[in-house]
Design a protein around this motif. Structure first.
Motif, mmCIF file in Angstrom:
data_model
loop_
_atom_site.group_PDB
_atom_site.id
_atom_site.type_symbol
_atom_site.label_atom_id
_atom_site.label_comp_id
_atom_site.label_asym_id
_atom_site.label_seq_id
_atom_site.Cartn_x
_atom_site.Cartn_y
_atom_site.Cartn_z
ATOM 1 N N LEU A 40 -20.561 3.938 -27.886
ATOM 2 C CA LEU A 40 -19.416 3.902 -26.967
ATOM 3 C C LEU A 40 -18.298 3.027 -27.518
ATOM 4 O O LEU A 40 -17.115 3.391 -27.469
ATOM 5 C CB LEU A 40 -19.866 3.365 -25.602
ATOM 6 C CG LEU A 40 -20.864 4.191 -24.801
ATOM 7 C CD1 LEU A 40 -21.236 3.459 -23.520
ATOM 8 C CD2 LEU A 40 -20.293 5.559 -24.479
ATOM 9 N N VAL A 41 -18.664 1.855 -28.023
ATOM 10 C CA VAL A 41 -17.659 0.915 -28.537
ATOM 11 C C VAL A 41 -16.940 1.509 -29.741
ATOM 12 O O VAL A 41 -15.709 1.426 -29.856
ATOM 13 C CB VAL A 41 -18.323 -0.434 -28.894
ATOM 14 C CG1 VAL A 41 -17.329 -1.349 -29.599
ATOM 15 C CG2 VAL A 41 -18.846 -1.118 -27.619
ATOM 16 N N ALA A 42 -17.691 2.142 -30.647
ATOM 17 C CA ALA A 42 -17.076 2.753 -31.831
ATOM 18 C C ALA A 42 -16.123 3.876 -31.424
ATOM 19 O O ALA A 42 -15.024 4.013 -31.978
ATOM 20 C CB ALA A 42 -18.154 3.274 -32.768
ATOM 21 N N ALA A 43 -16.541 4.680 -30.441
ATOM 22 C CA ALA A 43 -15.684 5.772 -29.984
ATOM 23 C C ALA A 43 -14.425 5.238 -29.322
ATOM 24 O O ALA A 43 -13.330 5.798 -29.502
ATOM 25 C CB ALA A 43 -16.461 6.664 -29.016
ATOM 26 N N ALA A 44 -14.555 4.157 -28.549
ATOM 27 C CA ALA A 44 -13.389 3.566 -27.883
ATOM 28 C C ALA A 44 -12.395 3.021 -28.900
ATOM 29 O O ALA A 44 -11.176 3.179 -28.746
ATOM 30 C CB ALA A 44 -13.835 2.478 -26.920
ATOM 31 N N GLU A 45 -12.901 2.350 -29.915
ATOM 32 C CA GLU A 45 -12.017 1.821 -30.961
ATOM 33 C C GLU A 45 -11.263 2.964 -31.651
ATOM 34 O O GLU A 45 -10.055 2.896 -31.869
ATOM 35 C CB GLU A 45 -12.850 1.040 -31.984
ATOM 36 C CG GLU A 45 -12.067 0.617 -33.222
ATOM 37 C CD GLU A 45 -11.766 -0.868 -33.284
ATOM 38 O OE1 GLU A 45 -11.641 -1.497 -32.221
ATOM 39 O OE2 GLU A 45 -11.674 -1.379 -34.400
ATOM 40 N N TRP A 93 -22.306 -6.393 -29.781
ATOM 41 C CA TRP A 93 -21.916 -4.988 -29.821
ATOM 42 C C TRP A 93 -20.504 -4.776 -30.378
ATOM 43 O O TRP A 93 -20.216 -3.729 -30.949
ATOM 44 C CB TRP A 93 -22.018 -4.380 -28.427
ATOM 45 C CG TRP A 93 -23.428 -4.050 -28.048
ATOM 46 C CD1 TRP A 93 -24.425 -3.633 -28.879
ATOM 47 C CD2 TRP A 93 -24.005 -4.099 -26.743
ATOM 48 N NE1 TRP A 93 -25.583 -3.411 -28.174
ATOM 49 C CE2 TRP A 93 -25.361 -3.691 -26.862
ATOM 50 C CE3 TRP A 93 -23.520 -4.437 -25.488
ATOM 51 C CZ2 TRP A 93 -26.212 -3.610 -25.766
ATOM 52 C CZ3 TRP A 93 -24.361 -4.356 -24.398
ATOM 53 C CH2 TRP A 93 -25.705 -3.954 -24.545
ATOM 54 N N ALA A 94 -19.633 -5.742 -30.193
ATOM 55 C CA ALA A 94 -18.247 -5.559 -30.635
ATOM 56 C C ALA A 94 -17.986 -6.185 -32.001
ATOM 57 O O ALA A 94 -16.847 -6.230 -32.456
ATOM 58 C CB ALA A 94 -17.293 -6.148 -29.598
ATOM 59 N N SER A 95 -19.049 -6.645 -32.670
ATOM 60 C CA SER A 95 -18.867 -7.311 -33.961
ATOM 61 C C SER A 95 -18.284 -6.376 -35.017
ATOM 62 O O SER A 95 -17.678 -6.835 -35.987
ATOM 63 C CB SER A 95 -20.195 -7.898 -34.457
ATOM 64 O OG SER A 95 -21.158 -6.866 -34.632
ATOM 65 N N GLY A 96 -18.452 -5.070 -34.831
ATOM 66 C CA GLY A 96 -17.927 -4.132 -35.806
ATOM 67 C C GLY A 96 -16.520 -3.648 -35.521
ATOM 68 O O GLY A 96 -15.977 -2.848 -36.278
ATOM 69 N N THR A 97 -15.915 -4.131 -34.436
ATOM 70 C CA THR A 97 -14.553 -3.688 -34.109
ATOM 71 C C THR A 97 -13.538 -4.464 -34.941
ATOM 72 O O THR A 97 -13.798 -5.578 -35.396
ATOM 73 C CB THR A 97 -14.243 -3.901 -32.617
ATOM 74 O OG1 THR A 97 -14.298 -5.298 -32.306
ATOM 75 C CG2 THR A 97 -15.248 -3.152 -31.749
ATOM 76 N N GLU A 98 -12.381 -3.878 -35.107
ATOM 77 C CA GLU A 98 -11.319 -4.522 -35.873
ATOM 78 C C GLU A 98 -10.029 -4.682 -35.083
ATOM 79 O O GLU A 98 -9.221 -5.562 -35.389
ATOM 80 C CB GLU A 98 -11.014 -3.706 -37.136
ATOM 81 C CG GLU A 98 -12.190 -3.613 -38.096
ATOM 82 C CD GLU A 98 -11.869 -2.776 -39.317
ATOM 83 O OE1 GLU A 98 -10.761 -2.182 -39.347
ATOM 84 O OE2 GLU A 98 -12.708 -2.719 -40.236
ATOM 85 N N ARG A 99 -9.833 -3.834 -34.076
ATOM 86 C CA ARG A 99 -8.541 -3.803 -33.395
ATOM 87 C C ARG A 99 -8.616 -4.160 -31.912
ATOM 88 O O ARG A 99 -7.762 -4.862 -31.384
ATOM 89 C CB ARG A 99 -7.939 -2.394 -33.544
ATOM 90 C CG ARG A 99 -6.615 -2.174 -32.846
ATOM 91 C CD ARG A 99 -6.268 -0.699 -32.790
ATOM 92 N NE ARG A 99 -7.328 0.117 -32.207
ATOM 93 C CZ ARG A 99 -7.557 0.212 -30.891
ATOM 94 N NH1 ARG A 99 -6.826 -0.473 -30.029
ATOM 95 N NH2 ARG A 99 -8.540 0.977 -30.448
ATOM 96 N N MET A 100 -9.631 -3.661 -31.216
ATOM 97 C CA MET A 100 -9.705 -3.836 -29.767
ATOM 98 C C MET A 100 -9.837 -5.301 -29.371
ATOM 99 O O MET A 100 -10.486 -6.090 -30.062
ATOM 100 C CB MET A 100 -10.896 -3.067 -29.188
ATOM 101 C CG MET A 100 -10.697 -1.576 -29.107
ATOM 102 S SD MET A 100 -11.944 -0.777 -28.052
ATOM 103 C CE MET A 100 -13.454 -1.160 -28.910
#
Length: 344
Positions: free
Chosen positions: A21-26, A50-57
């Motif tokens: 879900l988090v990857a899709a949202a990003e 869970w959000a450790s792989g995000t870059e922008r959100m």
């Protein structure tokens, strides 16, 4: 209108598809992702994992409960998360209710507004790191000098230099005084069971806070993030029927019958008779009947359900009412992408 992915708090077990879900949202252009806590999981660890792989959100808590940790402890969480995310963290705070505060955390619930003001003040002092932090208030005195104190407490500054002194703090609020306080001392309002029909009333509450001396923000740079179920479907009636048990739980069971903030929200919408009936049925164990007592319009007023075209029209209504972000829950990556297509 911005979209935030609301991961919420866990049930009996952690959800299994959150990374998807988090990857899709990003990828889909969501502005942010939020986690929550009640009396099970905490709000910070799942968000960091869970959000450790995000870059922008942006990453936020919606909400972290005041009584779960001291103001200084909460500030430590916030400054840590802000460093780890490169300045993308939002600290969302809420007082919860007396059943949780006194029954779970063993803390007094009285004077929630004064406690919130004092708590936020200490967090901001820690993040400012201009001087050793002290607080003369009665709720969170620093240094502590009450019962059992050795008298050796020392005012301290955080060892780690915070990344941002102005890290945004949003407040979860439902009543008029709490919403006004959010506008006065906060950077945003986390609204639950928001109704665009009542926007003039909400705006009065917010304007009261903006007008107070020393208010941090104005309407131009203040965020209103409303938790809202947004469902794209051709079966509007079926979806609304499926949501009634959740509304019944919050109105009838998430708080004491004599003091339930969620119930008070629906009373302000004009559903006083329905609220009384739902509380009576839910507290007597007749939960299915409590859900059946809720009319369709009571559900539809605080949620957006319909075809993609209908959802777009309603989202525009919420935006005109002053909402800047919708916090939505999604069951899978396909729903994430569908909402992004319809709203963004």
């Amino acid at each position: 209108m911005k979209l935030g992915l609301q991961l919420g708090y866990w049930g009996a077990q952690p959800p299994t598809n959150v990374p998807e879900l988090v990857a899709a949202a990003e990828e889909a252009g969501f502005d942010s992702v939020f986690s929550a806590e009640s009396w099970g999981n905490d709000a910070f660890a799942p968000l960091a994992w869970w959000a450790s792989g995000t870059e922008r959100m942006r990453l936020g808590t919606s909400v972290a409960q005041l009584s779960a940790r001291s103001p200084a402890g909460c500030a430590m969480h916030a400054l840590t998360m802000d460093h780890l995310t490169g300045g993308r963290f939002i600290l969302g705070l809420g007082v919860s209710g007396p059943q949780v505060v006194e029954g779970w955390y063993g803390q007094p619930f009285a004077k929630p507004l004064a406690r919130t003001r004092e708590y936020v003040g200490i967090v901001r002092d820690v993040l400012a790191r201009q001087a050793p932090v002290t607080n003369p208030g009665v709720h969170y005195p620093l240094p502590y000098s009450g019962a059992g104190a050795l008298g050796l407490g020392k005012p301290l500054k955080p060892i780690t230099h915070p990344l941002r002194a102005d890290l945004p703090i949003w407040l979860g609020a439902e009543g008029p005084k709490n919403v006004a306080l959010a506008a006065e001392i906060g950077d945003g309002w986390l609204a639950i069971y928001y109704s665009p029909r009542l926007a003039p009333m909400y705006n009065e509450w917010l304007d009261e806070g903006f007008a107070r001396p020393g208010a941090r923000r104005s309407r131009k740079d203040f965020e209103v993030a409303a938790t809202c179920q947004v469902v794209i479907t051709d079966d509007r009636a079926g979806v609304i029927a499926g949501m009634k048990p959740i509304v019944a739980l919050y109105v009838g069971g998430m708080g004491a019958p004599e003091l339930n903030f969620h119930a008070q929200v629906y009373r302000r919408m004009g559903y006083d008779t329905v609220v009384e009936k739902v509380i009576e049925l839910f507290q007597s164990g007749r939960k299915d009947e409590a859900a059946q007592a809720i009319p369709d319009e009571m559900v539809a007023e605080t949620m957006i359900v319909g075809t993609a075209a209908e959802v777009r029209r309603e989202v525009a209504e919420w935006e005109r009412a002053g909402v800047t972000m919708l916090l939505v829950t999604c069951r899978d990556a396909g729903q994430v992408r569908a909402l992004a297509d319809a709203v963004l």
